[in-house]
Enzyme design. Structure first.
Site, PDB file in Angstrom:
ATOM      1  N   SER A 280       0.860  -1.196   0.000  1.00  0.00           N
ATOM      2  CA  SER A 280       0.000   0.000   0.000  1.00  0.00           C
ATOM      3  C   SER A 280       0.890   1.237   0.000  1.00  0.00           C
ATOM      4  O   SER A 280       2.024   1.180   0.479  1.00  0.00           O
ATOM      5  CB  SER A 280      -0.867   0.009   1.260  1.00  0.00           C
TER       6      SER A 280
ATOM      7  N   TYR B 153      -2.393  -0.780  10.123  1.00  0.00           N
ATOM      8  CA  TYR B 153      -2.391  -1.123   8.690  1.00  0.00           C
ATOM      9  C   TYR B 153      -1.114  -0.599   8.038  1.00  0.00           C
ATOM     10  O   TYR B 153      -0.420  -1.337   7.314  1.00  0.00           O
ATOM     11  CB  TYR B 153      -3.633  -0.528   8.025  1.00  0.00           C
TER      12      TYR B 153
HETATM   13  P1  NAP Z   1     -11.135  -6.578   0.447  1.00  0.00           P
HETATM   14  O1  NAP Z   1     -12.149  -6.387  -0.593  1.00  0.00           O
HETATM   15  O2  NAP Z   1     -11.478  -6.268   1.871  1.00  0.00           O
HETATM   16  O3  NAP Z   1     -10.606  -8.102   0.344  1.00  0.00           O
HETATM   17  C1  NAP Z   1      -9.725  -8.613   1.290  1.00  0.00           C
HETATM   18  C2  NAP Z   1      -9.552 -10.094   1.058  1.00  0.00           C
HETATM   19  O4  NAP Z   1      -8.716 -10.625   2.094  1.00  0.00           O
HETATM   20  C3  NAP Z   1     -10.868 -10.857   1.089  1.00  0.00           C
HETATM   21  O5  NAP Z   1     -10.880 -11.834   0.076  1.00  0.00           O
HETATM   22  C4  NAP Z   1     -10.842 -11.521   2.457  1.00  0.00           C
HETATM   23  O6  NAP Z   1     -11.585 -12.726   2.412  1.00  0.00           O
HETATM   24  C5  NAP Z   1      -9.346 -11.789   2.630  1.00  0.00           C
HETATM   25  N1  NAP Z   1      -8.951 -11.999   4.015  1.00  0.00           N
HETATM   26  C6  NAP Z   1      -9.042 -11.130   5.050  1.00  0.00           C
HETATM   27  N2  NAP Z   1      -8.624 -11.715   6.178  1.00  0.00           N
HETATM   28  C7  NAP Z   1      -8.247 -12.979   5.851  1.00  0.00           C
HETATM   29  C8  NAP Z   1      -7.733 -14.077   6.586  1.00  0.00           C
HETATM   30  N3  NAP Z   1      -7.527 -14.002   7.926  1.00  0.00           N
HETATM   31  N4  NAP Z   1      -7.454 -15.226   5.945  1.00  0.00           N
HETATM   32  C9  NAP Z   1      -7.668 -15.335   4.602  1.00  0.00           C
HETATM   33  N5  NAP Z   1      -8.159 -14.320   3.846  1.00  0.00           N
HETATM   34  C10 NAP Z   1      -8.447 -13.164   4.477  1.00  0.00           C
HETATM   35  O7  NAP Z   1      -9.826  -5.749   0.152  1.00  0.00           O
HETATM   36  P2  NAP Z   1      -9.065  -5.369  -1.215  1.00  0.00           P
HETATM   37  O8  NAP Z   1      -9.203  -3.916  -1.390  1.00  0.00           O
HETATM   38  O9  NAP Z   1      -9.390  -6.301  -2.289  1.00  0.00           O
HETATM   39  O10 NAP Z   1      -7.568  -5.607  -0.704  1.00  0.00           O
HETATM   40  C11 NAP Z   1      -6.690  -6.565  -1.256  1.00  0.00           C
HETATM   41  C12 NAP Z   1      -5.275  -6.144  -0.907  1.00  0.00           C
HETATM   42  O11 NAP Z   1      -4.979  -4.880  -1.521  1.00  0.00           O
HETATM   43  C13 NAP Z   1      -5.021  -5.958   0.592  1.00  0.00           C
HETATM   44  O12 NAP Z   1      -3.749  -6.467   0.934  1.00  0.00           O
HETATM   45  C14 NAP Z   1      -5.027  -4.455   0.765  1.00  0.00           C
HETATM   46  O13 NAP Z   1      -4.277  -4.025   1.874  1.00  0.00           O
HETATM   47  C15 NAP Z   1      -4.445  -3.995  -0.559  1.00  0.00           C
HETATM   48  N6  NAP Z   1      -4.768  -2.617  -0.950  1.00  0.00           N
HETATM   49  C16 NAP Z   1      -6.010  -2.282  -1.367  1.00  0.00           C
HETATM   50  C17 NAP Z   1      -6.280  -0.973  -1.770  1.00  0.00           C
HETATM   51  C18 NAP Z   1      -7.627  -0.547  -2.265  1.00  0.00           C
HETATM   52  O14 NAP Z   1      -7.818   0.645  -2.612  1.00  0.00           O
HETATM   53  N7  NAP Z   1      -8.604  -1.419  -2.351  1.00  0.00           N
HETATM   54  C19 NAP Z   1      -5.265  -0.013  -1.724  1.00  0.00           C
HETATM   55  C20 NAP Z   1      -3.995  -0.384  -1.273  1.00  0.00           C
HETATM   56  C21 NAP Z   1      -3.763  -1.692  -0.908  1.00  0.00           C
HETATM   57  P3  NAP Z   1     -12.456 -13.331   3.610  1.00  0.00           P
HETATM   58  O15 NAP Z   1     -13.106 -12.206   4.322  1.00  0.00           O
HETATM   59  O16 NAP Z   1     -13.391 -14.243   2.875  1.00  0.00           O
HETATM   60  O17 NAP Z   1     -11.470 -14.074   4.458  1.00  0.00           O
END
Ligand code: NAP
Length: 237
Positions: free
Chosen positions: A140, A153
């Site tokens: 991030s 985070y």
């Molecule tokens: P999201 O929609 O909240 O998805 C997060 C995923 O992680 C879900 O599939 C969730 O599945 C899984 N997860 C959470 N806890 C878990 C656990 N204990 N064991 C296994 N799986 C787990 O978030 P996203 O935006 O797609 O984020 C994906 C990545 O991108 C993350 O690392 C985040 O920090 C990074 N990121 C996102 C953004 C953004 O703007 N979206 C920006 C910077 C970085 P379950 O709940 O089914 O377990």
């Protein structure tokens, strides 16, 4: 078909960015092993992949639980014996508050997923990696430049950037590369949690920022390791 004959593991593949990565990798020819905690959503993603002719398997896995991680690794490797790609995508946001007010339980929850979970999945998959393999850690912007109020985070993503560089050095001789990608703001549940007032139509969709993931997963990135990429300003280094 840049990932033809590759076997890829994607964590957090039940929704958001992980779901998009899994589907794109399958379209590029990879067989994909999916994990997350929500089995119903994983099944849906898996059916979407198979309906387009892709090869996949999934297992409900909490990446903070070492036994569950080991079971998932056994399930992947009994199906496809060797692994070429790991995307450590699963993550949680935790509360948006300054460190002075951060609750210990929340801190531990965020660190358990974003740091320990990545460590566990990487540790248990590494013995099954093919030479020429690639590990991609989803980072991030707040793990690269300090931004007040992002709490555990931000600290977890700084740790992930460090883990990326350390591991890159440790597995260089095995011809495995390790890099990180900051996706930038993309329309997902986590982004909505971080910015509830924001209109998600103003953001890129996860499907629109995947080229650097394919690049790092594919043989095109041979020799690229220990680097940190920004998906929305992607240039081949
Ligand atoms: P999201 O929609 O909240 O998805 C997060 C995923 O992680 C879900 O599939 C969730 O599945 C899984 N997860 C959470 N806890 C878990 C656990 N204990 N064991 C296994 N799986 C787990 O978030 P996203 O935006 O797609 O984020 C994906 C990545 O991108 C993350 O690392 C985040 O920090 C990074 N990121 C996102 C953004 C953004 O703007 N979206 C920006 C910077 C970085 P379950 O709940 O089914 O377990």
């Amino acid at each position: 078909m840049k990932l033809k004959n590759k076997i890829a593991v994607v964590t957090g593949a039940s929704r958001g960015l992980g779901r998009a990565i899994a589907k794109r990798f399958a379209e590029e020819g990879a067989s994909v092993c999916l994990c997350a905690r929500n089995g119903d959503l994983l099944r849906t993603v898996s059916l979407e992949i198979m309906s387009r002719g892709g090869k996949t398997m999934f297992e409900r896995t909490d990446i903070t639980d070492e036994n569950q991680v080991k079971e998932f690794v056994t399930a992947c490797t009994s199906m496809w014996s060797r692994i070429d790609i790991l995307v450590n995508n699963a993550g949680v946001l935790g509360s948006r508050s300054v460190l002075a007010e951060y609750a210990l339980a929340e801190w531990q929850k965020v660190m358990a997923v974003n740091v320990t979970g990545v460590f566990l999945m990487t540790k248990h998959l590494l013995p099954h990696f093919n030479p020429g393999g690639s590990i991609i850690n989803v980072s991030s912007s707040v793990g690269k430049v300090a931004k007040a109020g992002w709490g555990a985070y931000a600290v977890s993503k700084f740790a992930l950037e460090g883990m990326t560089r350390l591991l890159a050095e440790e597995v260089r001789s095995q011809n495995i590369r390790v890099n990180s990608i900051n996706p930038g703001g993309v329309a997902t549940e986590m982004r909505h949690q971080a910015f509830p007032q924001e209109d998600q139509n103003s953001l890129r969709k996860p499907e629109e920022i995947l080229d650097p993931f394919v690049f790092l997963a594919s043989d095109e990135s041979k020799g690229v390791t220990g680097q940190s990429f920004d998906a929305q300003h992607f240039k081949i280094k």
